[in-house]
Design a protein around this motif. Structure first.
Motif, short mmCIF file in Angstrom:
data_model
loop_
_atom_site.label_atom_id
_atom_site.label_comp_id
_atom_site.label_asym_id
_atom_site.label_seq_id
_atom_site.Cartn_x
_atom_site.Cartn_y
_atom_site.Cartn_z
N VAL A 379 49.27 -21.19 7.51
CA VAL A 379 50.30 -22.18 7.14
C VAL A 379 51.45 -22.14 8.14
O VAL A 379 51.94 -23.18 8.59
N GLY A 380 51.86 -20.94 8.51
CA GLY A 380 52.96 -20.81 9.46
C GLY A 380 52.65 -21.44 10.81
O GLY A 380 53.55 -21.96 11.49
N SER A 381 51.38 -21.40 11.23
CA SER A 381 51.02 -21.98 12.53
C SER A 381 51.24 -23.48 12.56
O SER A 381 51.36 -24.08 13.64
N CYS A 382 51.27 -24.11 11.40
CA CYS A 382 51.52 -25.56 11.33
C CYS A 382 53.01 -25.88 11.33
O CYS A 382 53.39 -27.06 11.37
N PHE A 383 53.85 -24.84 11.26
CA PHE A 383 55.30 -25.04 11.20
C PHE A 383 56.03 -24.21 12.25
O PHE A 383 57.08 -23.63 12.00
N SER A 384 55.46 -24.17 13.45
CA SER A 384 56.11 -23.55 14.62
C SER A 384 56.43 -22.08 14.42
O SER A 384 57.48 -21.60 14.89
N CYS A 385 55.56 -21.31 13.76
CA CYS A 385 55.81 -19.89 13.50
C CYS A 385 54.93 -19.00 14.37
O CYS A 385 53.83 -19.38 14.75
N MET A 386 55.45 -17.81 14.66
CA MET A 386 54.67 -16.75 15.27
C MET A 386 54.02 -15.92 14.16
O MET A 386 54.37 -16.07 12.99
N PRO A 387 53.09 -15.02 14.51
CA PRO A 387 52.48 -14.16 13.48
C PRO A 387 53.52 -13.32 12.76
O PRO A 387 54.45 -12.79 13.38
N VAL A 388 53.38 -13.19 11.46
CA VAL A 388 54.36 -12.45 10.67
C VAL A 388 53.86 -11.04 10.36
O VAL A 388 52.66 -10.76 10.40
N SER A 389 54.81 -10.19 10.07
CA SER A 389 54.51 -8.83 9.66
C SER A 389 55.67 -8.35 8.80
O SER A 389 56.72 -9.00 8.74
#
Length: 669
Positions: A379-389
């Motif tokens: 989901v984050g990849s569709c909203f300009s996000c990097m991988p989360v941790s």
């Protein structure tokens, strides 16, 4: 008969059991359910309603949420964490070579998804320095700046980029995020969370410490106000330092002053004010946010960007980003780099989740965490996000100030939504050197991990070697190569240890049925004429020679040499009768304790047979004891296949084997 009486000191109140007799008398039955049958039965017996409930944990725990008792604590915790998200998100986004606002996006969209699917109540998802840095390396490799794409003739930078690499940093970052999400979903489907165990404590400790050196080096240019080109490929840190020293004369004095003031204020707060304030109030002083707001206001009203050429954050768009599908053609390019990011992000998150679960007495589902992280990243990849941790600092604060559940994350998301919709442009004048200072001060904990090297050295020299090698390769070569090298070295050491397992001779504790290591227990005595050989580990094609050499070394006899010696004497016409042979050779029997034998293959079984054969030729009995059922089954299958009948003398316990041999000795004499 004094020698023989030793074997009968501890009498058995049951018959002496060989393995076959034990299996027969106690109705041994090998499990007969194949793996395929197991899978089918599991599918048939699955309660799909409960499966659906476990896949979306919020359905279960939200119904039991104690609103009156917990909501105030979660609101306070969410507010505190939201305040931390702002400076950390903006700062760590710079590590990923993407706009600072991306860090705030990462604290909103993926966190919402994790709220529904995660099982940890206290981890704070979002930016994490090491993961952002690893993503930034990939972004640097496959992207060019927006200006280079719009006007490729304005700079010579594009000459290093093939046409297919003309992607924006956001395109590369979101492709990495999507790839990481896909990997995590695949790991969830096949229950591969165990892969993270390849990252041992020394390896993770060393890797993150080495990454901290990278983070520090990457921020020097902003601390000094330098403008140096981005380095790519291997030895990136070394080339970056060379560029810094070459351009050191162009240091921006104003940026250095702002950096020093910010660092001094943050350090004084962390070392002096924070410990004092923690005794008065559980809510920490939001010093990073104070630094960001102060830096923004000073930069705006004193016009630091124009007057002193201090580089600021720049344009921060208002509102939420437009949903966009990541660039699929980038996925093959970032696939390899994404593997390391997947492992590190999952390992860090699950480690923190387990710490809080054990501390506060609740359970987490490690496989469900893969689903939660995978969906969060997709989901984050569709909203300009990097991988989360998960972030250690934010997670600790979320729990320390009273957070009870992931409701705190929703509160945090609502506050960040307000910032994204209306307040974000306020931070545009913020000097980048302020964010760099926040990052550098936050690295203290990661650098302090180096103290663990002393502990690793004391506990295991192998762990210390893993730490040193991983750290050096991470710092000198690159982050991903360092991680890969550390994993390979760890596996190599495990292989080496499996090739050279622990062996010893066991002695008898008088008037008991205990048999302990002769080299460690002073009261253990060796039984005349009998050696009890303890072997710990696996026995396979790779270590069969080691098994024989260790056995011969410990018992003090090499049967092959004895056989050769007899053959030479026979050639000379010298014959030794049985009595002479017995006088010169005190060893009569060897018992192999198989209680710690974890695996054996056909080569290992052949090794046992050849060993028995060798010792039988010099009139030494060879018995086996404490054989586990899987090992026994393997030996029996291989024995039937190799020799046509079961020939190994196996006993239920060492005491059985010793008593049996004692009776044999009595009959013989």
């Amino acid at each position: 008969m004094e020698k023989e009486d030793i074997f009968l000191q501890v009498s058995l109140e049951r018959p002496v059991y060989e393995q076959e007799a034990l299996n027969r008398d106690y109705q041994y039955e090998k499990p007969k359910t194949p793996v395929f049958q197991n899978a089918i039965s599991n599918i048939k017996s699955t309660n799909w309603k409960s499966y659906f409930m476990s896949a979306i944990p919020i359905i279960s725990w939200l119904k039991k949420y104690r609103w009156k008792e917990n909501i105030i604590s979660d609101i306070i915790s969410g507010l505190t964490v939201a305040i931390m998200h702002i400076p950390q998100g903006m700062a760590y986004a710079l590590l990923g070579n993407v706009p600072p606002v991306v860090g705030i996006y990462m604290a909103f969209f993926p966190v919402l998804v994790y709220f529904f699917f995660g099982t940890s109540r206290h981890v704070s998802m979002g930016t994490f320095a090491v993961v952002c840095l690893m993503t930034g390396k990939t972004v640097t490799t496959y992207s060019v700046s927006h200006n280079e794409i719009i006007n490729p003739n304005a700079t010579n930078a594009t000459s290093d980029h093939p046409e297919e690499y003309l992607y924006t940093p956001i395109q590369v970052a979101t492709a990495v995020t999507l790839m990481v999400g896909i990997y995590q979903i695949v790991m969830y489907i096949f229950h591969l969370g165990i892969i993270s165990t390849l990252l041992s404590e020394p390896l993770v400790n060393s890797f993150t410490t080495g990454a901290a050196v990278y983070v520090l080096t990457s921020q020097i240019k902003d601390l000094l106000g330098l403008k140096i080109p981005r380095q790519k490929g291997y030895f990136q840190l070394i080339f970056t330092l060379i560029d810094i020293f070459k351009d050191i004369q162009n240091t921006n004095l104003a940026a250095v002053i702002v950096s020093l003031i910010t660092i001094i204020v943050l350090v004084c707060n962390n070392e002096f004010l924070k410990p004092w304030a923690s005794k008065k109030c559980s809510i920490p002083i939001p010093i990073e946010l104070i630094a960001v707001v102060s830096g923004t206001l000073i930069s705006k009203y004193f016009d630091l960007s124009e007057k002193y050429s201090i580089q600021d954050v720049g344009d921060i768009p208002t509102g939420l980003p437009t949903p966009q599908i990541p660039t699929f053609e980038l996925l093959p390019l970032v696939a390899i780099d994404s593997i390391a990011i997947t492992m590190v992000s999952y390992t860090i998150t699950i480690s923190m989740a387990l710490i809080f679960a054990q501390k506060l007495n609740y359970k987490i589902d490690s496989n469900q965490e893969l689903l939660a992280m995978g969906l969060s990243n997709i989901v984050g990849s569709c909203f300009s996000c990097m991988p989360v941790s998960a972030s250690l600092s934010r997670s600790l604060i979320q729990q320390t100030v009273g957070g009870r559940t992931q409701i705190a994350s929703i509160v945090s998301c609502l506050i960040l939504l307000t910032i994204l919709l209306w307040i974000a442009p306020f931070f545009e004048p913020l000097p980048r050197c302020v964010l760099a200072s926040i990052i550098v001060v936050a690295l203290k904990g990661m650098f302090q991990q180096a103290n663990q090297l002393v502990k690793f050295w004391k506990l295991s020299k192998y762990d210390a070697i893993i730490w040193i090698v991983t750290f050096l390769i991470v710092v000198i070569v690159s982050i991903d190569i360092g991680l890969l090298s550390g994993i390979i070295l760890s596996l190599g050491i495990i292989l080496l240890q499996s090739l050279r397992p622990y062996t010893c001779l066991l002695g008898h504790i008088p008037n008991t049925d205990l048999y302990l290591d002769l080299s460690r227990f002073k009261t253990a005595v060796e039984i005349p004429g009998l050696k009890i050989f303890h072997y710990c580990g696996t026995l396979n094609f790779a270590n069969s020679n080691y098994f024989k050499s260790e056995l011969n070394k410990l018992i003090g006899i090499n049967p092959q040499k004895v056989i050769e010696q007899k053959a030479k004497l026979k050639e000379k016409g010298i014959y030794m009768d049985t009595q002479d042979s017995e006088d010169k050779q005190e060893l009569r029997c060897i018992i192999m304790d198989m209680s710690a034998l974890s695996y054996i293959d056909s080569s290992g079984v052949s090794t046992l047979h050849s060993t028995i054969k060798d010792f039988q030729q010099i009139d030494v009995h060879f018995y086996f004891a404490n054989c586990t059922s899987p090992i026994f089954e393997t030996i029996k299958r291989c024995d039937l296949y190799l020799h046509g009948k079961f020939t190994l003398k196996m006993f239920a316990t060492i005491q059985d084997a010793k008593t049996y041999f004692g009776k044999e000795m009595c009959l013989r004499y």
